[in-house]
Design a protein around this motif. Structure first.
Motif, PDB file in Angstrom:
ATOM      1  N   ALA A   3       5.770  23.667  16.335  1.00  0.00           N
ATOM      2  CA  ALA A   3       6.158  22.908  17.393  1.00  0.00           C
ATOM      3  C   ALA A   3       6.279  23.441  18.440  1.00  0.00           C
ATOM      4  O   ALA A   3       6.013  22.900  19.665  1.00  0.00           O
ATOM      5  N   CYS A   4       6.849  24.734  18.317  1.00  0.00           N
ATOM      6  CA  CYS A   4       7.112  25.435  19.350  1.00  0.00           C
ATOM      7  C   CYS A   4       6.293  26.161  20.150  1.00  0.00           C
ATOM      8  O   CYS A   4       6.254  26.266  21.386  1.00  0.00           O
ATOM      9  N   LEU A   5       5.043  26.622  19.634  1.00  0.00           N
ATOM     10  CA  LEU A   5       4.117  27.185  19.965  1.00  0.00           C
ATOM     11  C   LEU A   5       2.745  26.534  20.144  1.00  0.00           C
ATOM     12  O   LEU A   5       1.758  26.924  20.300  1.00  0.00           O
ATOM     13  N   PHE A   6       2.884  25.341  20.333  1.00  0.00           N
ATOM     14  CA  PHE A   6       1.891  24.443  20.571  1.00  0.00           C
ATOM     15  C   PHE A   6       1.525  24.603  21.993  1.00  0.00           C
ATOM     16  O   PHE A   6       1.803  25.135  22.800  1.00  0.00           O
ATOM     17  N   ARG A  15      11.377  24.204  29.806  1.00  0.00           N
ATOM     18  CA  ARG A  15      12.717  23.729  30.083  1.00  0.00           C
ATOM     19  C   ARG A  15      13.332  23.598  28.351  1.00  0.00           C
ATOM     20  O   ARG A  15      14.094  24.605  28.076  1.00  0.00           O
ATOM     21  N   ASN A  16      12.778  22.783  27.671  1.00  0.00           N
ATOM     22  CA  ASN A  16      13.192  22.722  26.242  1.00  0.00           C
ATOM     23  C   ASN A  16      12.128  23.275  25.337  1.00  0.00           C
ATOM     24  O   ASN A  16      10.705  22.871  25.618  1.00  0.00           O
ATOM     25  N   ILE A  17      12.505  23.780  24.159  1.00  0.00           N
ATOM     26  CA  ILE A  17      11.378  24.047  23.297  1.00  0.00           C
ATOM     27  C   ILE A  17      12.125  23.744  21.970  1.00  0.00           C
ATOM     28  O   ILE A  17      12.906  24.147  21.517  1.00  0.00           O
ATOM     29  N   PRO A  18      11.322  22.820  21.287  1.00  0.00           N
ATOM     30  CA  PRO A  18       9.712  22.622  21.551  1.00  0.00           C
ATOM     31  C   PRO A  18       9.989  21.633  22.581  1.00  0.00           C
ATOM     32  O   PRO A  18      11.096  20.933  22.848  1.00  0.00           O
ATOM     33  N   ASP A  19       8.785  21.297  23.219  1.00  0.00           N
ATOM     34  CA  ASP A  19       8.604  20.589  24.294  1.00  0.00           C
ATOM     35  C   ASP A  19       7.561  19.287  24.144  1.00  0.00           C
ATOM     36  O   ASP A  19       6.985  19.321  23.078  1.00  0.00           O
ATOM     37  N   ILE A  48       3.140  17.358  16.978  1.00  0.00           N
ATOM     38  CA  ILE A  48       3.640  18.122  15.554  1.00  0.00           C
ATOM     39  C   ILE A  48       5.141  17.065  15.023  1.00  0.00           C
ATOM     40  O   ILE A  48       5.228  17.214  13.690  1.00  0.00           O
ATOM     41  N   ILE A  49       5.622  16.681  15.816  1.00  0.00           N
ATOM     42  CA  ILE A  49       6.972  16.154  15.527  1.00  0.00           C
ATOM     43  C   ILE A  49       7.000  14.673  15.346  1.00  0.00           C
ATOM     44  O   ILE A  49       6.679  14.089  16.280  1.00  0.00           O
ATOM     45  N   LYS A  50       7.246  14.137  14.092  1.00  0.00           N
ATOM     46  CA  LYS A  50       6.912  12.820  13.882  1.00  0.00           C
ATOM     47  C   LYS A  50       7.996  12.056  13.188  1.00  0.00           C
ATOM     48  O   LYS A  50       8.113  10.890  13.455  1.00  0.00           O
ATOM     49  N   GLU A  51       9.209  12.741  12.629  1.00  0.00           N
ATOM     50  CA  GLU A  51      10.194  12.005  12.207  1.00  0.00           C
ATOM     51  C   GLU A  51      11.575  12.698  12.767  1.00  0.00           C
ATOM     52  O   GLU A  51      11.651  13.754  13.091  1.00  0.00           O
ATOM     53  N   PRO A  52      12.623  11.723  12.810  1.00  0.00           N
ATOM     54  CA  PRO A  52      13.881  12.302  13.394  1.00  0.00           C
ATOM     55  C   PRO A  52      14.466  13.230  12.351  1.00  0.00           C
ATOM     56  O   PRO A  52      14.392  13.185  11.060  1.00  0.00           O
ATOM     57  N   MET A  53      15.227  14.201  12.851  1.00  0.00           N
ATOM     58  CA  MET A  53      15.769  15.202  11.945  1.00  0.00           C
ATOM     59  C   MET A  53      17.266  15.612  12.491  1.00  0.00           C
ATOM     60  O   MET A  53      17.661  16.629  12.343  1.00  0.00           O
ATOM     61  N   TYR A  54      18.036  14.715  13.159  1.00  0.00           N
ATOM     62  CA  TYR A  54      19.301  14.857  13.715  1.00  0.00           C
ATOM     63  C   TYR A  54      19.522  16.297  14.590  1.00  0.00           C
ATOM     64  O   TYR A  54      20.447  16.900  14.794  1.00  0.00           O
TER      65      TYR A  54
END
Length: 368
Positions: free
Chosen positions: A163-166, A213-217, A291-297
């Protein structure tokens, strides 16, 4: 000393995210010791280009104790005597959140959180760091973090770096058609079984986010016209100020939250009563990381969920303002609502439905 993944992430942070140049000052803040390898990799690379790293390593439990006991005088002194003068000398900032307990600050009172936000976070971070440095913030993987994502530690670590290195440059190009449409849009509507809310974004600026600014973005954000928000909206699980919420529902009239329900109504009411701006909205965004598909708090991940939007309670961003001021900024996420721009369906559930926007769907973004 540090892993290859840490070194690769450090390179991306310095070259793509904050674009650090020779001779510049950078503050590297790490909350928790879990990410010390990444701190070392960053320090090494900064010095290799003759940059000047200012390292601040903080203990989450000590921070919680200071939050619980700090008042307006304490936080104003902390800002004036230490952090604000130093931040004014920074060209860049990287903040690493490496605490292993996301609920560490759950016992901190409303009054203590307000004092910290108003007299420390606002002047140091919102007013100075956000507006006057190249900055990036990120979480760091841990076993506890993996538990929140309901993954094994090994699988989560791989997910994290994926997710971070997308490929953010590919995302940048794919966002252009949506950005063009949004600049031409007046009304946006989100609609699903438990959400039906509408607002205007006419004349607002839109900010594409692709790893700077945010990672992952992976988001495209603006802010709604302040008094134009009407309807009801249901959000996914969230944690704010260390307090967990399994769901949040809001009823909004003319831009102001008039009624609410959640799994923790006492805590929600305290947050909404922080100040006048806490019941209004300072940001609206599309989540676009495939890459990010579901909430994880964890909001740095959850706000980027593919097929999501966040309609944020509280303070706006100076880069895309609508005039809302508040000591809070809570990126609550709505997943899978149909999205209409001036009555046209452009996203059906979690997939974009018009030909010009299909490049933002996961199968397109991840195609090699």
């Amino acid at each position: 000393m540090y892993s290859d993944n840490d070194l690769n992430l450090a390179k991306q942070l310095l070259t793509h995210s904050v674009e650090l140049e020779e001779g510049q000052n950078i503050m590297i803040q790490c909350i928790g010791l879990n990410a010390i390898g990444l701190v070392r990799a960053l320090a090494k690379l900064v010095r290799e280009i003759n940059g000047h790293p200012f390292i601040k390593i903080e203990d989450p439990e000590t921070n919680r104790m200071l939050l619980e006991t700090g008042d307006e005088e304490y936080w104003k002194n902390q800002a004036d005597a230490d952090q604000l003068p130093l931040m004014k000398k920074m060209d860049a900032f990287i903040g690493i959140r490496a605490s292993e307990n996301i609920f560490e600050n759950s016992s901190v009172s409303k009054q203590a959180n307000k004092a910290y936000s108003e007299f420390f976070v606002n002047p140091v971070h919102f007013q100075q760091r956000v507006n006057h440095t190249n900055w990036a913030v990120l979480r760091y993987p841990s076993a506890a973090f993996a538990m929140n994502a309901k993954m094994s530690t090994e699988r989560f670590r791989q997910f994290y770096y994926d997710a971070c290195l997308f490929d953010y440059n590919k995302l940048k190009e794919a966002m252009l058609p949506l950005e063009k449409r949004l600049y031409e849009t007046d009304k946006i509507q989100l609609k699903s079984d438990d959400t039906d809310i509408e607002f205007s974004v006419k004349g607002q600026d839109w900010i594409p986010c692709y790893g700077k600014r945010n990672i992952p973005d992976g988001e495209l954000f603006s802010s709604p016209i302040l008094d134009s928000v009407n309807g009801h909206i249901t959000y996914a699980p969230s944690v704010y100020q260390g307090k967990p919420f399994e769901f949040v529902k809001l009823v909004v009239e003319n831009g102001v939250v008039k009624d609410f329900d959640s799994s923790n109504n006492d805590a929600l009411e305290e947050i909404l009563d922080t100040d006048e701006g806490a019941r209004r909205f300072g940001e609206f965004s599309f989540g676009l990381n495939p890459i990010i598909k579901e909430p994880m708090y964890d909001i740095l991940f959850d706000e980027k969920i593919t097929g999501s939007n966040h309609l944020t309670l509280g303070n706006d961003y100076e880069i895309a303002p609508n005039g809302n001021e508040s000591a809070i900024h809570w990126d609550l996420v709505c997943i899978g609502a149909n999205v209409y721009l001036d009555g046209e369906l452009i996203r059906n559930g979690r997939l974009f439905a018009t030909e010009d926007l299909m490049g933002l769907n996961p199968e397109e973004l991840l195609e090699v």
